[in-house]
Design an enzyme around this catalytic site. Structure first.
Site, mmCIF file in Angstrom:
data_model
loop_
_atom_site.group_PDB
_atom_site.id
_atom_site.type_symbol
_atom_site.label_atom_id
_atom_site.label_comp_id
_atom_site.label_asym_id
_atom_site.label_seq_id
_atom_site.Cartn_x
_atom_site.Cartn_y
_atom_site.Cartn_z
ATOM 1 N N HIS A 155 -62.364 -28.032 -4.260
ATOM 2 C CA HIS A 155 -62.160 -26.577 -4.651
ATOM 3 C C HIS A 155 -60.791 -26.601 -5.390
ATOM 4 C CE1 HIS A 155 -64.552 -25.033 -1.050
ATOM 5 N NE2 HIS A 155 -65.169 -24.639 -2.070
ATOM 6 N N LYS A 200 -72.957 -17.241 4.473
ATOM 7 C CA LYS A 200 -72.933 -17.847 5.688
ATOM 8 C C LYS A 200 -71.874 -17.523 6.803
ATOM 9 C CE LYS A 200 -74.119 -22.156 4.001
ATOM 10 N NZ LYS A 200 -73.851 -23.711 4.059
ATOM 11 N N ARG A 216 -71.492 -29.644 -8.323
ATOM 12 C CA ARG A 216 -71.245 -31.161 -7.875
ATOM 13 C C ARG A 216 -72.485 -31.878 -8.200
ATOM 14 N NH1 ARG A 216 -70.291 -28.977 -1.831
ATOM 15 N NH2 ARG A 216 -72.067 -28.194 -2.785
ATOM 16 N N SER A 267 -67.396 -27.901 2.070
ATOM 17 C CA SER A 267 -66.816 -27.360 3.312
ATOM 18 C C SER A 267 -67.390 -27.688 4.575
ATOM 19 C CB SER A 267 -66.707 -25.684 3.220
ATOM 20 O OG SER A 267 -65.762 -25.470 2.088
#
Ligand code: PNS
Length: 158
Positions: free
Chosen positions: A16, A40, A89, A127
């Site tokens: 990030h 989430k 990504r 993450s």
């Protein structure tokens, strides 16, 4: 021109940070938007997630961070931003990003989503992966800013 870098940032990773810094080279102002209620259920509170992002952006010209609790488009409009920046990504990111970009375009034709490809050294980072490694006591050095490394270590040493 102002751009928004939105995300859950639960927590912010070095991937990030790379995208945010590269966005700041392209746009005069970059507002990092930390979603208060991400899709989430987050591990960290919005306040903590913001604190971690702020540790990275504070003192950097043109960069600031803020929590948002609205549609992303509304957050962008509030800042008079016409650009949303997202990192990509792998192909696996594409479908979700494509859907989000198209939905956001349905909500406003004035705001464009642009993508910055992850640097090769961060292509594998997420993450969730970082949290999983930290939970099992693995080394996450260089994968996250040191403030996050410390917070995860504290959280899982309990
Ligand atoms: O880091 P993430 O989880 O990929 O970020 C997703 C996020 C927070 C950018 C996205 O869920 C979002 O924009 N949420 C705000 C609500 C919204 O505008 N939803 C419509 C677009 S899908």
């Amino acid at each position: 021109m102002t751009a928004i870098c939105p995300g859950s940032f639960d927590p912010i990773t070095s991937g990030h940070v790379d995208i945010i810094k590269r966005a700041s080279l392209l746009f005069e102002r970059v507002v990092v938007g930390v979603a208060k209620h991400p899709p989430k259920k987050p591990l960290f509170s919005a306040k903590d997630r913001l604190r971690f992002v702020e540790a990275v952006v504070s003192g950097q010209k043109g960069l600031r961070a803020e929590i948002f609790d609205s549609l992303l488009i509304e957050f962008a409009q509030k800042h008079d931003a016409r650009i949303i920046v997202r990192g990509l990504r792998a192909i696996s990111d594409f479908e979700h990003e494509f859907q989000m970009a198209q939905l956001n375009r349905k909500l406003s034709l004035q705001i464009e989503t642009v993508f910055i490809m992850a640097s090769p050294e961060y292509g594998y980072l997420s993450s969730s992966a970082v949290k999983e490694i930290a939970e099992f006591g693995g080394c996450i050095e260089n994968m996250v800013p040191s403030v996050v490394e410390e917070a995860l270590r504290k959280m899982y040493s309990k």
